[in-house]
Design a protein around this motif. Structure first.
Motif, PDB file in Angstrom:
ATOM      1  N   PHE A 264       5.910   6.235   5.035  1.00 36.81           N
ATOM      2  CA  PHE A 264       6.635   4.713   4.481  1.00 36.81           C
ATOM      3  C   PHE A 264       7.257   5.048   3.017  1.00 36.81           C
ATOM      4  O   PHE A 264       6.689   5.583   2.297  1.00 36.81           O
ATOM      5  N   GLN A 265       8.378   5.233   3.387  1.00 37.16           N
ATOM      6  CA  GLN A 265       9.123   5.283   1.032  1.00 37.16           C
ATOM      7  C   GLN A 265       9.399   4.092   1.143  1.00 37.16           C
ATOM      8  O   GLN A 265      11.038   3.982   1.909  1.00 37.16           O
ATOM      9  N   LYS A 266       9.462   3.636   0.678  1.00 38.49           N
ATOM     10  CA  LYS A 266       9.235   1.801   0.379  1.00 38.49           C
ATOM     11  C   LYS A 266      10.643   1.606  -0.232  1.00 38.49           C
ATOM     12  O   LYS A 266      11.529   1.258  -0.009  1.00 38.49           O
ATOM     13  N   ALA A 267      11.038   2.686  -1.258  1.00 37.16           N
ATOM     14  CA  ALA A 267      12.145   2.389  -2.063  1.00 37.16           C
ATOM     15  C   ALA A 267      13.307   3.153  -1.238  1.00 37.16           C
ATOM     16  O   ALA A 267      14.529   2.348  -1.179  1.00 37.16           O
ATOM     17  N   ALA A 268      13.136   3.750  -0.539  1.00 41.71           N
ATOM     18  CA  ALA A 268      14.300   4.531   0.289  1.00 41.71           C
ATOM     19  C   ALA A 268      14.311   2.839   1.637  1.00 41.71           C
ATOM     20  O   ALA A 268      14.707   3.126   2.327  1.00 41.71           O
ATOM     21  N   LYS A 269      13.638   2.489   1.970  1.00 40.16           N
ATOM     22  CA  LYS A 269      12.848   1.451   2.886  1.00 40.16           C
ATOM     23  C   LYS A 269      13.059   1.837   4.659  1.00 40.16           C
ATOM     24  O   LYS A 269      14.133   1.822   4.892  1.00 40.16           O
ATOM     25  N   SER A 270      12.594   2.636   4.293  1.00 48.41           N
ATOM     26  CA  SER A 270      12.003   4.276   5.686  1.00 48.41           C
ATOM     27  C   SER A 270      11.046   3.636   5.893  1.00 48.41           C
ATOM     28  O   SER A 270       9.749   4.094   4.591  1.00 48.41           O
ATOM     29  N   PHE A 271      10.651   3.668   7.636  1.00 55.34           N
ATOM     30  CA  PHE A 271       9.307   3.546   8.218  1.00 55.34           C
ATOM     31  C   PHE A 271       9.726   4.739   9.047  1.00 55.34           C
ATOM     32  O   PHE A 271       9.348   3.948  10.214  1.00 55.34           O
ATOM     33  N   SER A 272       9.392   6.042   9.507  1.00 58.53           N
ATOM     34  CA  SER A 272       9.263   6.398  10.331  1.00 58.53           C
ATOM     35  C   SER A 272       7.787   6.741  11.119  1.00 58.53           C
ATOM     36  O   SER A 272       7.160   6.806  10.436  1.00 58.53           O
ATOM     37  N   LEU A 273       7.838   6.976  12.010  1.00 58.69           N
ATOM     38  CA  LEU A 273       6.585   7.384  13.024  1.00 58.69           C
ATOM     39  C   LEU A 273       6.597   8.822  13.050  1.00 58.69           C
ATOM     40  O   LEU A 273       7.244   8.892  13.849  1.00 58.69           O
TER      41      LEU A 273
ATOM     42  N   LYS B  70       0.919  -1.291  -0.147  1.00 57.37           N
ATOM     43  CA  LYS B  70      -0.020   0.275  -0.115  1.00 57.37           C
ATOM     44  C   LYS B  70       1.106   1.208   0.016  1.00 57.37           C
ATOM     45  O   LYS B  70       2.168   1.539   1.094  1.00 57.37           O
ATOM     46  N   GLN B  71       0.553   2.373  -0.916  1.00 52.45           N
ATOM     47  CA  GLN B  71       1.069   3.446  -1.048  1.00 52.45           C
ATOM     48  C   GLN B  71       0.793   4.369  -0.121  1.00 52.45           C
ATOM     49  O   GLN B  71       1.852   4.804   0.802  1.00 52.45           O
ATOM     50  N   GLN B  72      -0.310   4.560   0.953  1.00 46.78           N
ATOM     51  CA  GLN B  72      -0.919   5.587   1.218  1.00 46.78           C
ATOM     52  C   GLN B  72      -0.402   5.020   2.743  1.00 46.78           C
ATOM     53  O   GLN B  72      -0.561   3.544   3.250  1.00 46.78           O
TER      54      GLN B  72
END
Lengths: 115, 117
Positions: B68-77, B55-57
């Protein structure tokens, strides 16, 4: 809301002694897990348990470790002969299923100190 | 290698302000799920928010949202309007289905969040 519970919250033991860490998973869950976290390090997977048998274990989970579901509610982790490096926080978790994305519900942990 | 990195061992935020906790991960899998768990002192680790990688959203849950930045593999809260009850250890995790009966979780080392009154 149902919770995973763990006892004891803290345990101190002498090297070479056996310890049993206890967990009561959420009652309708079918999959059970143990994780550990050495102080300052990452939470690491130890073992998963389903249908009364181990379904997966990590390289950490050697012959010193065993798990059991002795009755319909408890799930235990036994360390046969504790070593200093077993000192860690041990988390129990449970989930209803094991499909991708299934949330695992965690207990508060047991802090084990081996002297 | 499957890894999760939380580069901030400890952070502080003033009550009512916004704070962002960072998390990066490394995986070669295409189908995975991302989680933030919160662990108050001596309490259970509880799920804060969950994101499906397909999911992009970005997921949101009241005052909690993710970037969520999938290409950068980043998932900040991001925690908005921080409250004293938000003080806890926060763990970032992702899961992949390894076998039909095994969904493996990988965790970061945690970020301790302090909330100042």
């Amino acid at each position: 809301e149902p919770e995973v519970t763990q006892t004891p919250s803290h345990q101190v033991t002498q090297m070479g002694q056996e310890v049993i860490l206890r967990c009561v998973p959420i009652s309708n869950h079918l999959y059970f897990y143990w994780y550990r976290q050495i102080l300052g390090q990452k939470v690491e997977f130890l073992v998963s348990f389903y249908n009364n048998e181990i379904s997966e274990k990590s390289e950490i989970f050697d012959d010193q470790f065993s798990v059991e579901r002795p009755d319909g509610s408890n799930f235990t982790l036994k360390i046969r002969s504790t070593k200093l490096e077993d000192s860690a926080m041990y988390f129990c978790a449970s989930s209803w299923g094991a499909v991708g994305g299934e949330t695992q519900y965690f207990g508060p942990g047991t802090r084990l100190l081996v002297l | 290698a499957q890894t999760v990195t939380q580069s901030q061992p400890e952070m502080s935020v003033q009550e009512a302000e916004t704070v962002t906790l960072s998390c990066t991960y490394d995986t070669s899998e295409s189908d995975y799920y991302l989680f933030w768990y919160k662990q108050p002192p001596s309490r259970q680790m509880i799920l804060v928010i969950r994101q499906e990688a397909y999911k992009q959203q970005n997921a949101t849950e009241n005052r909690f949202s993710v970037n969520f930045q999938k290409a950068a593999k980043s998932f900040s809260l991001k925690i908005s309007d921080s409250q004293l009850g938000d003080a806890a250890m926060y763990f970032c995790a992702y899961s992949i289905q390894v076998e039909y009966n095994f969904n493996k979780f990988y965790f970061g080392s945690g970020t301790k969040l302090n909330v100042k009154p």
